[in-house]
Enzyme design. Structure first.
Site, short mmCIF file in Angstrom:
data_model
loop_
_atom_site.label_atom_id
_atom_site.label_comp_id
_atom_site.label_asym_id
_atom_site.label_seq_id
_atom_site.Cartn_x
_atom_site.Cartn_y
_atom_site.Cartn_z
CB CYS A 137 -33.72 39.98 -29.90
SG CYS A 137 -31.91 40.12 -28.13
CB CYS A 175 -34.46 38.69 -26.37
SG CYS A 175 -34.06 40.33 -26.23
#
Length: 120
Positions: free
Chosen positions: A40, A43
């Site tokens: 991600c 993230c």
């Protein structure tokens, strides 16, 4: 401040149960590969911002760093993080047991992370 790192929904639930009655902040992120990089991109960008603000957490609070699984697991609409915790995206930082949370791009702003940690 105590910090726990867990992976998966069941491990998260067990960590919460072990610290029942304490203020818990939970950070949910896409799982990392063997090189320590999450699938991600948000993230990857948010993690250093969140970690830099951990010293703003209230004394005695618990911080749970939780990896939610591979991208295919996360995208599954039956994923327990989605169905049980009502997460809509990763990364998410929440004050467990409340409606207070920051999701995805909100976590790029240190002042918002500070406000969540300071919120009573």
């Amino acid at each position: 401040m105590a910090m726990l790192e867990v992976s998966g929904y069941q491990a998260f639930v067990e960590a919460v149960q072990r610290h029942k009655g304490k203020t818990i902040f939970a950070y949910f992120t896409g799982s990392k590969d063997k090189n320590g990089v999450s699938w991600c991109p948000d993230c990857v960008q948010a993690e250093p911002i969140v970690r830099a603000e951990l010293d703003k957490m209230p004394e005695g609070a618990i911080f749970i760093y939780c990896q939610t699984g591979a991208r295919t697991e996360w995208k599954n609409v039956a994923n327990k993080f989605r169905t049980e915790l009502n997460l809509t995206g990763v990364p998410t930082l929440m004050k467990y047991g409340t409606t207070h949370k920051l999701v995805e791009g909100q976590l790029f702003h240190p002042e918002l992370v500070q406000m969540l940690f300071a919120d009573d």
